[in-house]
Design a protein around this motif. Structure first.
Motif, PDB file in Angstrom:
ATOM      1  N   GLY A 193       0.780  -1.229   0.000  1.00 54.24           N
ATOM      2  CA  GLY A 193       0.000   0.000   0.000  1.00 54.24           C
ATOM      3  C   GLY A 193       0.808   1.274   0.000  1.00 54.24           C
ATOM      4  O   GLY A 193       0.248   2.366   0.135  1.00 54.24           O
ATOM      5  N   SER A 194       2.135   1.187  -0.175  1.00 53.85           N
ATOM      6  CA  SER A 194       2.987   2.379  -0.126  1.00 53.85           C
ATOM      7  C   SER A 194       3.568   2.704  -1.490  1.00 53.85           C
ATOM      8  O   SER A 194       3.700   1.847  -2.356  1.00 53.85           O
ATOM      9  CB  SER A 194       4.132   2.172   0.872  1.00 53.85           C
ATOM     10  OG  SER A 194       5.053   1.207   0.373  1.00 53.85           O
ATOM     11  N   VAL A 195       3.905   3.981  -1.673  1.00 55.48           N
ATOM     12  CA  VAL A 195       4.617   4.453  -2.857  1.00 55.48           C
ATOM     13  C   VAL A 195       5.890   5.142  -2.393  1.00 55.48           C
ATOM     14  O   VAL A 195       5.826   6.121  -1.637  1.00 55.48           O
ATOM     15  CB  VAL A 195       3.768   5.425  -3.695  1.00 55.48           C
ATOM     16  CG1 VAL A 195       4.595   5.960  -4.870  1.00 55.48           C
ATOM     17  CG2 VAL A 195       2.506   4.752  -4.197  1.00 55.48           C
ATOM     18  N   VAL A 196       7.029   4.625  -2.817  1.00 49.57           N
ATOM     19  CA  VAL A 196       8.302   5.288  -2.545  1.00 49.57           C
ATOM     20  C   VAL A 196       8.597   6.172  -3.743  1.00 49.57           C
ATOM     21  O   VAL A 196       8.833   5.685  -4.853  1.00 49.57           O
ATOM     22  CB  VAL A 196       9.431   4.269  -2.319  1.00 49.57           C
ATOM     23  CG1 VAL A 196      10.729   4.992  -1.984  1.00 49.57           C
ATOM     24  CG2 VAL A 196       9.055   3.289  -1.222  1.00 49.57           C
ATOM     25  N   ASP A 197       8.551   7.468  -3.524  1.00 51.11           N
ATOM     26  CA  ASP A 197       8.661   8.424  -4.631  1.00 51.11           C
ATOM     27  C   ASP A 197      10.046   9.062  -4.668  1.00 51.11           C
ATOM     28  O   ASP A 197      10.839   8.934  -3.722  1.00 51.11           O
ATOM     29  CB  ASP A 197       7.593   9.509  -4.474  1.00 51.11           C
ATOM     30  CG  ASP A 197       7.156  10.091  -5.803  1.00 51.11           C
ATOM     31  OD1 ASP A 197       7.784   9.750  -6.827  1.00 51.11           O
ATOM     32  OD2 ASP A 197       6.203  10.876  -5.820  1.00 51.11           O
ATOM     33  N   ALA A 198      10.317   9.750  -5.773  1.00 53.08           N
ATOM     34  CA  ALA A 198      11.542  10.535  -5.968  1.00 53.08           C
ATOM     35  C   ALA A 198      12.811   9.683  -5.918  1.00 53.08           C
ATOM     36  O   ALA A 198      13.849  10.142  -5.443  1.00 53.08           O
ATOM     37  CB  ALA A 198      11.613  11.671  -4.947  1.00 53.08           C
ATOM     38  N   ILE A 199      12.733   8.445  -6.403  1.00 49.18           N
ATOM     39  CA  ILE A 199      13.945   7.642  -6.571  1.00 49.18           C
ATOM     40  C   ILE A 199      14.511   7.992  -7.940  1.00 49.18           C
ATOM     41  O   ILE A 199      14.292   7.302  -8.938  1.00 49.18           O
ATOM     42  CB  ILE A 199      13.650   6.144  -6.420  1.00 49.18           C
ATOM     43  CG1 ILE A 199      13.021   5.853  -5.060  1.00 49.18           C
ATOM     44  CG2 ILE A 199      14.926   5.322  -6.591  1.00 49.18           C
ATOM     45  CD1 ILE A 199      13.913   6.236  -3.875  1.00 49.18           C
ATOM     46  N   ASP A 200      15.188   9.116  -7.992  1.00 50.45           N
ATOM     47  CA  ASP A 200      15.716   9.663  -9.238  1.00 50.45           C
ATOM     48  C   ASP A 200      17.141   9.168  -9.464  1.00 50.45           C
ATOM     49  O   ASP A 200      17.973   9.227  -8.549  1.00 50.45           O
ATOM     50  CB  ASP A 200      15.706  11.188  -9.207  1.00 50.45           C
ATOM     51  CG  ASP A 200      14.306  11.761  -9.036  1.00 50.45           C
ATOM     52  OD1 ASP A 200      13.330  11.050  -9.340  1.00 50.45           O
ATOM     53  OD2 ASP A 200      14.197  12.918  -8.589  1.00 50.45           O
ATOM     54  N   ILE A 201      17.396   8.707 -10.668  1.00 50.62           N
ATOM     55  CA  ILE A 201      18.736   8.254 -11.032  1.00 50.62           C
ATOM     56  C   ILE A 201      19.342   9.267 -11.984  1.00 50.62           C
ATOM     57  O   ILE A 201      18.801   9.545 -13.049  1.00 50.62           O
ATOM     58  CB  ILE A 201      18.697   6.861 -11.687  1.00 50.62           C
ATOM     59  CG1 ILE A 201      18.173   5.832 -10.689  1.00 50.62           C
ATOM     60  CG2 ILE A 201      20.077   6.469 -12.202  1.00 50.62           C
ATOM     61  CD1 ILE A 201      18.082   4.431 -11.239  1.00 50.62           C
ATOM     62  N   ARG A 202      20.466   9.835 -11.580  1.00 45.93           N
ATOM     63  CA  ARG A 202      21.192  10.780 -12.420  1.00 45.93           C
ATOM     64  C   ARG A 202      22.312  10.027 -13.120  1.00 45.93           C
ATOM     65  O   ARG A 202      23.183   9.449 -12.469  1.00 45.93           O
ATOM     66  CB  ARG A 202      21.750  11.935 -11.587  1.00 45.93           C
ATOM     67  CG  ARG A 202      22.266  13.099 -12.405  1.00 45.93           C
ATOM     68  CD  ARG A 202      22.728  14.224 -11.506  1.00 45.93           C
ATOM     69  NE  ARG A 202      21.622  14.879 -10.844  1.00 45.93           N
ATOM     70  CZ  ARG A 202      21.101  16.047 -11.221  1.00 45.93           C
ATOM     71  NH1 ARG A 202      21.583  16.668 -12.281  1.00 45.93           N
ATOM     72  NH2 ARG A 202      20.120  16.590 -10.540  1.00 45.93           N
ATOM     73  N   LEU A 203      22.251   9.996 -14.433  1.00 47.31           N
ATOM     74  CA  LEU A 203      23.137   9.144 -15.215  1.00 47.31           C
ATOM     75  C   LEU A 203      24.593   9.543 -15.049  1.00 47.31           C
ATOM     76  O   LEU A 203      24.942  10.731 -15.015  1.00 47.31           O
ATOM     77  CB  LEU A 203      22.745   9.202 -16.693  1.00 47.31           C
ATOM     78  CG  LEU A 203      21.340   8.682 -17.017  1.00 47.31           C
ATOM     79  CD1 LEU A 203      21.005   8.937 -18.478  1.00 47.31           C
ATOM     80  CD2 LEU A 203      21.216   7.199 -16.692  1.00 47.31           C
TER      81      LEU A 203
END
Length: 290
Positions: A193-203
């Protein structure tokens, strides 16, 4: 597979390595929505990636409460979002069978009716339907063989990844706290039931040290040779228009700078023969921005 397309599913390249290694013993990890038929017997059973994709569109009661999601964006070294990378979440301890993937920017479709999509969808990825647990997040290029009716993601042909394959590395993610080890991984824990957001990968792509006019590399003497990657270079607002451009004078994208003081009056030759695209070279006198 074809019913999957009828349900509005895209192709998947989860477990690309296993699909092309010629080993039938591990074909059980290849999704039914893989662009090519690898093993008909195994393709008859859905992989987790297939189940998650169908369920995200047509969820059964309790699906959202029982599974978790990881959302984020793929960014270039200069912070611009990148379309057409493939992102895979793999559960720690079971990285092949428990794996779900998505293409960055898959939901940014400017040609659709209803007006332009939100700019926030450029480079964004949504990985839903993950059983609770810890996951590594990795990014890879979409295989160049996947074109036409076998295409994956929003671009056809696929875009070349402007950096190396890598994993999300938490606080040490690229350009946040360099140097970033592309092989290091910081697990992301999801719960039902959770959303882990903003897992941004910078190349992790090569950055041109001479991107700005003020940081131009000085040519000490001639002959002179240098190699710089323009893949992450930017275009400044005061970059001069280049008169030899194909479509008329304009400030071309991805500029890199050198400064040269001619030792004598004469003719000097500049070559960009190692570039794999059409380069434009011009010489300007004066100060940066003028």
């Amino acid at each position: 597979h074809e019913f999957g397309h009828f349900f509005n599913l895209d192709h998947s390249q989860v477990n690309l390595l296993e699909a092309f290694d010629g080993n039938a013993a591990n074909d059980d990890v290849i999704p039914t929505m893989f662009p090519f038929l690898v093993n008909g017997a195994e393709a008859a059973s859905l992989a987790l990636d297939d189940v998650a994709s169908v369920s995200a569109l047509y969820p059964a009661p309790g699906f959202a409460a029982a599974t978790g999601s990881i959302h984020g964006r793929i960014l270039r070294a200069n912070g611009e979002p990148f379309q057409g990378a493939y992102v895979v979440a793999r559960r720690v301890g079971d990285p092949r069978l428990t794996a779900v993937g998505a293409a960055s920017g898959a939901r940014f479709v400017p040609a659709n009716e209803g007006g332009p999509p939100p700019a926030s969808l450029v480079g964004a990825y949504d990985i839903d339907g993950l059983p609770p647990g810890a996951y590594t997040i990795e990014v890879e290029p979409i295989d160049p063989r996947f074109t036409g009716g076998s295409s994956v993601g929003p671009l056809d042909p696929p875009a070349a990844l402007p950096g190396v394959r890598e994993r999300w590395n938490g606080a040490d993610e690229a350009a946040t706290n360099p140097p970033d080890d592309p092989d290091a991984a910081e697990p992301v824990t999801v719960t039902g039931g959770s959303v882990v957001d903003a897992i941004d990968i910078r190349l992790n792509e090569p950055v041109a040290t001479n991107d700005a006019c003020a940081a131009a590399i000085a040519v000490p003497s001639i002959p002179f040779a240098d190699t710089q990657s323009a893949s992450a270079a930017t275009t400044a607002a005061d970059d001069p228009a280049q008169s030899c451009s194909t479509n008329g004078a304009n400030a071309n994208a991805a500029s890199v700078w050198y400064v040269f003081t001619a030792p004598a009056t004469g003719r000097f030759v500049i070559e960009t023969g190692d570039s794999d695209y059409d380069t434009v070279v011009s010489a300007s006198s004066g100060t940066c921005g003028a």
